[in-house]
Design a protein around this motif. Structure first.
Motif, short mmCIF file in Angstrom:
data_model
loop_
_atom_site.label_atom_id
_atom_site.label_comp_id
_atom_site.label_asym_id
_atom_site.label_seq_id
_atom_site.Cartn_x
_atom_site.Cartn_y
_atom_site.Cartn_z
N PRO A 149 0.81 -1.23 0.00
CA PRO A 149 0.00 0.00 0.00
C PRO A 149 0.84 1.27 0.00
CG PRO A 149 -0.08 -1.09 2.14
CD PRO A 149 0.56 -2.06 1.20
N GLY A 150 2.06 1.21 0.48
CA GLY A 150 2.88 2.42 0.51
C GLY A 150 3.72 2.64 -0.73
N MET A 151 3.63 1.73 -1.68
CA MET A 151 4.44 1.84 -2.89
C MET A 151 3.87 2.89 -3.84
SD MET A 151 5.38 -1.20 -5.62
CE MET A 151 6.32 -2.16 -4.42
N ARG A 152 4.73 3.65 -4.47
CA ARG A 152 4.29 4.67 -5.43
C ARG A 152 3.71 4.01 -6.68
NH1 ARG A 152 9.00 8.50 -6.91
NH2 ARG A 152 9.98 6.47 -7.24
N ARG A 153 2.75 4.69 -7.30
CA ARG A 153 2.08 4.14 -8.48
C ARG A 153 3.08 3.86 -9.60
NH1 ARG A 153 -2.77 3.46 -10.93
NH2 ARG A 153 -2.75 3.60 -13.20
N ALA A 154 4.05 4.76 -9.80
CA ALA A 154 5.01 4.57 -10.88
C ALA A 154 5.81 3.27 -10.67
CB ALA A 154 5.97 5.76 -10.95
N GLU A 155 6.14 2.97 -9.42
CA GLU A 155 6.88 1.75 -9.14
C GLU A 155 6.00 0.52 -9.37
OE1 GLU A 155 9.60 -0.26 -5.57
OE2 GLU A 155 8.70 1.73 -5.30
N ARG A 156 4.72 0.62 -8.98
CA ARG A 156 3.80 -0.49 -9.23
C ARG A 156 3.67 -0.73 -10.73
NH1 ARG A 156 0.55 2.15 -5.27
NH2 ARG A 156 -0.97 2.73 -6.86
N GLU A 157 3.62 0.34 -11.49
CA GLU A 157 3.49 0.21 -12.94
C GLU A 157 4.71 -0.53 -13.52
OE1 GLU A 157 1.76 0.48 -16.63
OE2 GLU A 157 0.85 1.29 -14.79
N LEU A 158 5.89 -0.20 -13.05
CA LEU A 158 7.09 -0.88 -13.54
C LEU A 158 7.08 -2.36 -13.19
CD1 LEU A 158 9.93 1.71 -12.78
CD2 LEU A 158 9.12 0.97 -15.03
N ILE A 159 6.63 -2.68 -11.99
CA ILE A 159 6.59 -4.07 -11.55
C ILE A 159 5.61 -4.87 -12.40
CG2 ILE A 159 5.84 -5.60 -9.68
CD1 ILE A 159 7.09 -3.59 -7.73
N VAL A 160 4.43 -4.31 -12.64
CA VAL A 160 3.43 -5.04 -13.42
C VAL A 160 3.87 -5.19 -14.87
CG1 VAL A 160 1.04 -5.05 -14.25
CG2 VAL A 160 1.54 -4.40 -11.89
N ARG A 161 4.52 -4.18 -15.41
CA ARG A 161 5.06 -4.33 -16.77
C ARG A 161 6.15 -5.41 -16.80
NH1 ARG A 161 4.06 -0.50 -20.83
NH2 ARG A 161 2.56 1.10 -20.20
N GLY A 162 6.93 -5.47 -15.73
CA GLY A 162 7.92 -6.53 -15.62
C GLY A 162 7.26 -7.90 -15.55
N MET A 163 6.12 -7.97 -14.86
CA MET A 163 5.37 -9.21 -14.80
C MET A 163 4.94 -9.66 -16.19
SD MET A 163 1.50 -9.85 -13.33
CE MET A 163 0.86 -9.06 -14.83
N TRP A 164 4.41 -8.72 -16.99
CA TRP A 164 3.97 -9.05 -18.34
C TRP A 164 5.14 -9.51 -19.19
CZ3 TRP A 164 -0.69 -10.28 -18.56
CH2 TRP A 164 -1.73 -9.52 -18.00
N GLU A 165 6.29 -8.85 -19.04
CA GLU A 165 7.47 -9.28 -19.80
C GLU A 165 7.85 -10.71 -19.43
OE1 GLU A 165 12.24 -8.26 -20.24
OE2 GLU A 165 10.85 -6.64 -19.67
N ASN A 166 7.83 -11.00 -18.14
CA ASN A 166 8.16 -12.36 -17.72
C ASN A 166 7.17 -13.37 -18.29
OD1 ASN A 166 9.58 -14.34 -15.81
ND2 ASN A 166 7.45 -14.52 -15.17
N LEU A 167 5.86 -13.04 -18.25
CA LEU A 167 4.86 -13.97 -18.77
C LEU A 167 5.01 -14.16 -20.27
CD1 LEU A 167 1.69 -12.94 -16.73
CD2 LEU A 167 3.14 -14.95 -16.42
N GLY A 168 5.39 -13.10 -20.98
CA GLY A 168 5.65 -13.23 -22.41
C GLY A 168 6.81 -14.18 -22.66
N ARG A 169 7.85 -14.05 -21.86
CA ARG A 169 9.00 -14.95 -21.97
C ARG A 169 8.58 -16.40 -21.70
NH1 ARG A 169 14.25 -13.28 -22.08
NH2 ARG A 169 14.70 -11.05 -21.99
N VAL A 170 7.77 -16.59 -20.66
CA VAL A 170 7.31 -17.93 -20.32
C VAL A 170 6.54 -18.54 -21.49
CG1 VAL A 170 5.77 -19.26 -18.83
CG2 VAL A 170 7.26 -17.53 -17.84
N ALA A 171 5.70 -17.74 -22.13
CA ALA A 171 4.91 -18.24 -23.26
C ALA A 171 5.82 -18.75 -24.37
CB ALA A 171 4.00 -17.13 -23.78
N ALA A 172 6.87 -18.00 -24.68
CA ALA A 172 7.80 -18.43 -25.74
C ALA A 172 8.63 -19.63 -25.30
CB ALA A 172 8.71 -17.26 -26.12
N GLU A 173 9.07 -19.62 -24.05
CA GLU A 173 9.93 -20.70 -23.55
C GLU A 173 9.19 -22.02 -23.44
OE1 GLU A 173 12.43 -17.39 -20.99
OE2 GLU A 173 11.14 -18.83 -19.95
N THR A 174 7.86 -21.95 -23.28
CA THR A 174 7.06 -23.17 -23.18
C THR A 174 7.24 -24.05 -24.41
OG1 THR A 174 5.41 -22.16 -21.74
CG2 THR A 174 4.69 -24.07 -23.01
N PHE A 175 7.39 -23.43 -25.58
CA PHE A 175 7.54 -24.19 -26.82
C PHE A 175 8.92 -24.85 -26.95
CE2 PHE A 175 4.52 -20.70 -28.35
CZ PHE A 175 3.41 -21.45 -28.02
#
Length: 321
Positions: free
Chosen positions: A70-96
């Motif tokens: 709850p104390g984290m700044r919105r900009a930092e949360r945005e970076l973390i969630v974008r990092g999450m999407w990048e990781n999930l994209g990598r997982v999708a490719a690596e699955t193959f």
């Protein structure tokens, strides 16, 4: 009209649609396997990082991250969630490429405690439990490379043709078999563990009929199944996590959790499940961008012990099987 009614009304159309989707996935797998995994992972990760924020789930992930920090700044949360999407994209490719990655030992480093080493040496049975961090599919790589046959539990896809295509990629991970969730699956898991086998499943999924445990200073829904199975079969739970170091290189860590055995079976299960989630939380705090924040994990305020009897009955049925 529900999906089931549509299937009953147009079974031939559904079968054709399944075959078309299955064929499309097979072609996609073939094409992705032509691309070096490092390139495919990087490109897919970059693609998801830029486009996934337009998905409605992006806002959900931001809300969940705010609950946890709850104390984290919105900009930092945005970076973390974008990092999450990048990781999930990598997982999708690596699955193959997952069958190939398993054999490329230079991509992995493993850290294990004493009990986990005993499991890896084939000296005892256990229940491997992981969570959706980095490329969680690769959590069993050290065990697979030592020749251990693992029975996996997963959520089957609605399309059986697509499910077959993805199962084929995972056959080297789960040589003990890959079981979709069902009541009969619980019986098979119990039999495997009691006969000295190894079973792997995910432990961070939402289970509204399960138990509630503290998670980031709030109550969250948690599945009691790992603790119930481990207690019933007298085997340890080995928690595993995958940390993405750089690109397609990983560190795999394992930590054993003993399930208490007292006269109160349900209390034992709840204690062990809370321990599991306390470790998950500590790991997520270290690398928040690598966990899947889109999970609807937390319980609404006021949803506490009113459902305890139903949960206990469900857990008793599972252990009785």
């Amino acid at each position: 009209m529900s999906r089931k009614k549509k299937q009953r009304k147009h079974p031939k159309l559904t079968a054709v649609q399944n075959r078309v989707e299955g064929f499309a996935l097979t072609v996609a797998i073939w094409l992705f396997r032509l691309i070096p995994v490092d390139v495919a992972s990087y490109v897919m990760g970059a693609f998801w990082r830029r486009l996934a924020p337009f998905n409605p789930r992006h806002k959900r992930a931001l809300r969940h991250l705010k609950k946890a920090f709850p104390g984290m700044r919105r900009a930092e949360r945005e970076l973390i969630v974008r990092g999450m999407w990048e990781n999930l994209g990598r997982v999708a490719a690596e699955t193959f490429h997952i069958d190939r990655l398993l054999k490329q030992d230079y991509r992995f480093e493993a850290v294990a405690d004493e009990i986990t080493e005993q499991v890896l040496n084939g000296e005892r049975a256990c229940l491997f439990v992981s969570f959706h961090s980095a490329n969680w599919e690769l959590c069993v790589q050290p065990a697979v490379r030592r020749g251990i046959e693992i029975t996996g539990v997963y959520q089957a896809l609605r399309n059986p043709e697509a499910d077959k295509a993805l199962q084929a990629l995972r056959k080297d991970l789960y040589k003990g078999g890959l079981l979709s969730k069902s009541h009969q699956t619980a019986r098979k898991i119990l039999a495997t563990l009691k006969s000295g086998g190894i079973v792997a499943m995910m432990g961070d999924l939402r289970e509204t009929r399960g138990v509630q445990v503290p998670f980031f200073d709030q109550m969250a829904y948690a599945t009691p199944v790992p603790a119930s199975l481990a207690r019933s079969c007298n085997v340890p739970i080995v928690l595993g996590r995958v940390v993405r170091k750089k690109g397609v290189h990983f560190r795999i860590e394992a930590q054993a959790v003993e399930v208490p055995v007292t006269d109160d079976r349900q209390a034992d299960i709840e204690v062990a499940t809370a321990r599991i989630h306390a470790i998950f939380e500590s790991w997520i705090r270290e690398h928040p961008e690598q966990w899947m924040w889109i999970h609807k994990k937390w319980a609404p305020p006021g949803k506490t012990s009113a459902q305890k009897q139903a949960r206990r009955a469900a857990a008793a049925r599972l252990e009785g099987d």
